[in-house]
Structure formats: structure tokens, C-alpha cells
Design an enzyme around this catalytic site. Sequence first.
Site, short mmCIF file in Angstrom:
data_model
loop_
_atom_site.label_atom_id
_atom_site.label_comp_id
_atom_site.label_asym_id
_atom_site.label_seq_id
_atom_site.Cartn_x
_atom_site.Cartn_y
_atom_site.Cartn_z
CD GLU A 233 -3.05 -1.05 0.39
OE1 GLU A 233 -3.23 0.04 -0.14
OE2 GLU A 233 -3.76 -2.22 0.25
CB CYS A 267 -1.63 7.25 1.10
SG CYS A 267 -2.88 6.31 2.17
P1 NAD Z 1 8.73 4.68 4.06
O1 NAD Z 1 8.70 3.82 2.88
O2 NAD Z 1 10.00 5.68 4.12
O3 NAD Z 1 8.77 3.71 5.41
C1 NAD Z 1 7.84 3.07 5.79
C2 NAD Z 1 8.40 1.78 6.49
O4 NAD Z 1 9.34 1.04 5.88
C3 NAD Z 1 9.13 2.27 7.81
O5 NAD Z 1 8.57 1.44 8.92
C4 NAD Z 1 10.58 2.05 7.61
O6 NAD Z 1 11.22 1.85 8.76
C5 NAD Z 1 10.29 0.87 6.81
N1 NAD Z 1 11.46 0.68 5.73
C6 NAD Z 1 12.21 1.50 5.23
N2 NAD Z 1 13.21 0.86 4.30
C7 NAD Z 1 12.67 -0.26 4.06
C8 NAD Z 1 13.34 -1.53 3.66
N3 NAD Z 1 14.37 -1.40 2.73
N4 NAD Z 1 12.85 -2.86 3.80
C9 NAD Z 1 11.95 -2.90 4.73
N5 NAD Z 1 11.52 -1.83 5.54
C10 NAD Z 1 11.84 -0.68 5.13
O7 NAD Z 1 7.42 5.19 4.27
P2 NAD Z 1 7.06 6.54 5.26
O8 NAD Z 1 7.89 7.74 4.90
O9 NAD Z 1 7.04 6.16 6.65
O10 NAD Z 1 5.50 6.87 5.01
C11 NAD Z 1 5.00 7.66 3.79
C12 NAD Z 1 4.52 7.03 2.72
O11 NAD Z 1 3.57 6.17 2.98
C13 NAD Z 1 4.03 7.91 1.96
O12 NAD Z 1 4.19 7.69 0.40
C14 NAD Z 1 2.41 7.60 1.79
O13 NAD Z 1 1.62 7.76 0.70
C15 NAD Z 1 2.53 6.10 1.98
N6 NAD Z 1 1.18 5.57 2.76
C16 NAD Z 1 0.48 4.78 2.03
C17 NAD Z 1 -0.67 4.16 2.59
C18 NAD Z 1 -1.55 3.24 1.83
O14 NAD Z 1 -2.42 2.92 2.27
N7 NAD Z 1 -1.55 3.48 0.54
C19 NAD Z 1 -0.90 4.93 3.93
C20 NAD Z 1 -0.22 5.49 4.59
C21 NAD Z 1 1.08 6.10 4.09
#
Ligand code: NAD
Length: 481
Positions: A233, A267
Site C-alpha cells: 500500500e 496517502c
Molecule cells: P517509508 O517507505 O519511508 O517507510 C515505511 C516503513 O518501511 C518504515 O517502517 C521504515 O522503517 C520501513 N523501511 C524503510 N526501508 C525499508 C526496507 N528497505 N525494507 C523494509 N522496510 C523498510 O514510508 P514513510 O515515509 O514512513 O510513509 C509515508 C509514505 O507512506 C507515503 O508515500 C504515503 O503515501 C505512504 N502511505 C500509503 C498508505 C496506503 O494505504 N496506500 C497509507 C499511509 C501511507
Amino acid sequence: MTAGKLSVRNPRTGEWDYEISVTSAGDIQHIVRSLRDEQVQWQARGAEERADCLRRFADEMMAEVGAIGDALAIDTGRTTFAQFEAIKSIELIRMWAERAGPILSDAACSGQSGQVPTVHYQHRLIPYSVVAVISPWNVPLLLAMIDSIAALSAGCAVILKPSEVTPRFIVPLQRALDRVPELAAVIHIVTGGPDTGRAMIDEVDAVCFTGSVRTGRQVSQQAAACFIPAFLELGGKDPAVILRDADLSFAARAIIRSAIGMTGQACQSLERIYCHEAVSESFTGELVALLKELTLTCSENGSGDIAPLIFERQVDTIQAQVDDALARGATCLLGGEAVRAGGIWYPPTVISGVTHDMLIMQEETFGPVIPIITFRDLEQAITLANDSTFGLSAAVFSADEMAAMAVAERLEVGAISINDASLTGIVNDVEKNSFRASGMGGSRMGPAGLTRFLRKRALLIQTAEPAAIQLFSDQAREVSQ
Ligand code: NAD
């Protein structure tokens, strides 16, 4: 920051005033091994007993709701929404406790093959043993729970890693969890950043990831290498299309709630507005007038409408997009510059005269910025709305519901709010998929939110004599004269 620890920033004060430890790859191996053992009994408990555990967990969370809300409020800088998020998470647990049983019994169907009627079948539902849930910082608790609770209801064990940016709720959540030992045995909350997330994927049987497209791509590549499913997501750049006959005041209010309400950090925030040229002046006037009444929460007593940016570096992304638009000829009608008062606040910003070659119309902003484009006819509006690498959700406004539906049918996104905005933020029981770069895998909403964690095993029972050995033997063909 000390070795094995990560510092956490308070978004209101800007101070790094909290620490979490980093769960190592070795610890993850150990945790997953224990979860794998415990999952066997969890699955064997059956849907009703699991639902009872979840109900007790919801009650225990209710007992901690104040502490959970307070922790969320510190990490997100949002007070009212923090309480709402805590309550909404408890409702979600109760919803799965009620719904999982019926969904599972529907899915475990039996019957007779239509193709070979002598073959009867029964389905068995086999949950993935251990599911990794990796969640982001913008709605820290709800997005950690949304996949975890469905996976637990399906009979899986869960290893959960909330975002390292907003982890304070974990302590009161764990307290509630510890009071339901059957559940605490099958969900383990770990802390850390990307390395911890990567280590989890290496050990589990399926991964649910909510976060950015950039990380989502890495997660899906690692999952593919591990040969496990990844439910992703990801980000969005949601469009709103305002038809000529729309109630403009209504549209403006819904759009503001969606685009600005959580400081744009959702999002499903509307990030592109396409308005019919005949009404764009009135719409923009109404929008700006309403936005001018909103205040930032950087006042002394912390009250106001718009909370600080949670993630410090997000301000650079927002400002770069706004500056790029203005440098390319767009006009800023409101806002446009961050306010720093310990934390960082970004005021409601409206930009007109934007075009699709600007970053603000291409990349996710994740901030309270509303760029507006006018359109002449519906074809142009639909083409523009579909001109995006994202496909999360959208909104259409019109006095004529059928006209709005006709536009909605042609949008390349997974959910469209008609005469409202971001309804997927409050409606969790209706299935929808993310299109394009906004995600991959089964719907996290509705019944599929649970069934995606199950594999079906078919028991195929032959009730007649097995087919003859010679079924596929080649017979000598008679040569026709
Ligand atoms: P991010 O991708 O930076 O991090 C998300 C999570 O992934 C964190 O817990 C982080 O520690 C972990 N992570 C980072 N690199 C990783 C890797 N290589 N392998 C495994 N885990 C890893 O996202 P963010 O900045 O925390 O969140 C914001 C983003 O989330 C925005 O793009 C937003 O649109 C999206 N989002 C999507 C939804 C949806 O339902 N589609 C909902 C909320 C947020």
C-alpha cells in the site's frame, strides 16, 4: 544516538527527546522461530476463540486509550486525531472479531466439480504462518493494526515493525497486549529502521508493507527473491474533478478536509484539483476564503487547525515542489512558505496556473498544498486526472450523481469518492485495490483484507471409479478408404 538505538524527534518542539532500540537480524530470526511455533496453536484455536482474544485485546486497549492517544499526540503533533486514531483502531479490532468467523466459513466452501461431477471437494484454509507488517509514520497505530489484526484473525502470527519516526505508542500498546497472553504469543512488535524491516522480510512467509513507492519497490524485490507474497500500500497523488454543476461550497469543504486536514500527510489526500473553467474562479475564491480561516497549531496553547509536519525532511520535498511550480510560472494564492517555531508547520497553500510538467503535479507532496488546473471539457479532465504514475483514489463532484459516476468509471484508480473526499480513510469494510504504482496485492479492506492471508487447499474426492488406465492411450486409428 547510542549504538543499537535510534533517536525520535518531537514534531512540535523539534527536540530529539525519545529513543528506541534497534532489533537486530539475529533477534528477528529468534522471534520468527518462536512465532512460527506459537502460530500452530493459534490457528488450531479456530475463528471464535481467536475472536474472543481480539475482543479482550480491544477491551485492554480501551483501558490504555488515554496513554495510547497521548503517545500518538506527541509523535504526530495532533491531539484530536490521535484520540480518534486510538478509538478507530479499537473499532477495527472489534470489527474483525465479529466479521472473521463468517468470512472464514464462507471461504471454506465444499461442493461438487461442475466439470467432473463425480469429484466432490472440500476446501481447507491454510494461513501463512508468519506475516511481517511494516508500517509508516503518518497514521502510526491504525496503519500498524490494519494488516496485523486481519492477519491474526486469519490465523497467522505477526511480526510488526511500526515506523521508527513515530514509535511512542508501542509501550502502552504492548501493555494492553501483555494482558492477553494468547495474543501476545503470536504478535511481536519490534523496533528499528530499514535494516530491521529488511531482516524481517528474509524470515517470514508474507509481507504487508505500507509506505513510499521507493521503499515499496525494494520490499517487493526482496520479497520476490524470497519467493513470498508482498501486499503493498504505497503513495498517491489523488485527483479531484469538479464538474460545472457541482456544489462549490460543498466541494471546497470536502477538498480542504482531505488535502489539509492531516497537514496533507495522508496517502489519500487530494493533491491535484481539476475544476471546470466556468466555475474555477468561484471555486478558488471559496477555497481560499475558507482556508484563510484555518490556523496553525504553533500557538502557545497548541490549539489550531493544522498540526506540524511529522517528518522533518518532508518540508524539503514540499518546498522544492512549490518552488519548482512558481519558477515555472504558477501563481501562489495562499501560503507557500514553512513556519518554524521549534517544530515545522506548513500553512495551507493554494497554487493556480499549474501544468503537468511541474513536480507538484507529478510527485507525491505529502503536505497541505492544493494545486488547481482548469479544464474545458470532461475528456480533458479525465485525461489529466489519469496522467499520473499513481492510482490510489480520487474524488468527483457534481450535482448529477450519474454524471459523476460516468467520470469515476474512467479514472484509473482503486476507489473514487463521489461528492465527498477520501472516504477510504473512514470506510474500511469495502474492498478496493490500489492501481499503478500505488500498490500491489489483494485489497486490505473488506473480506479480502482477511482472505489474502489464506491459501486454499482443495481435497478432491472421487466418488466414482477412477478413470481407466488407458484414458490417454493412443489407439490405432482406422484408416478410411
Ligand atoms: P517509508 O517507505 O519511508 O517507510 C515505511 C516503513 O518501511 C518504515 O517502517 C521504515 O522503517 C520501513 N523501511 C524503510 N526501508 C525499508 C526496507 N528497505 N525494507 C523494509 N522496510 C523498510 O514510508 P514513510 O515515509 O514512513 O510513509 C509515508 C509514505 O507512506 C507515503 O508515500 C504515503 O503515501 C505512504 N502511505 C500509503 C498508505 C496506503 O494505504 N496506500 C497509507 C499511509 C501511507
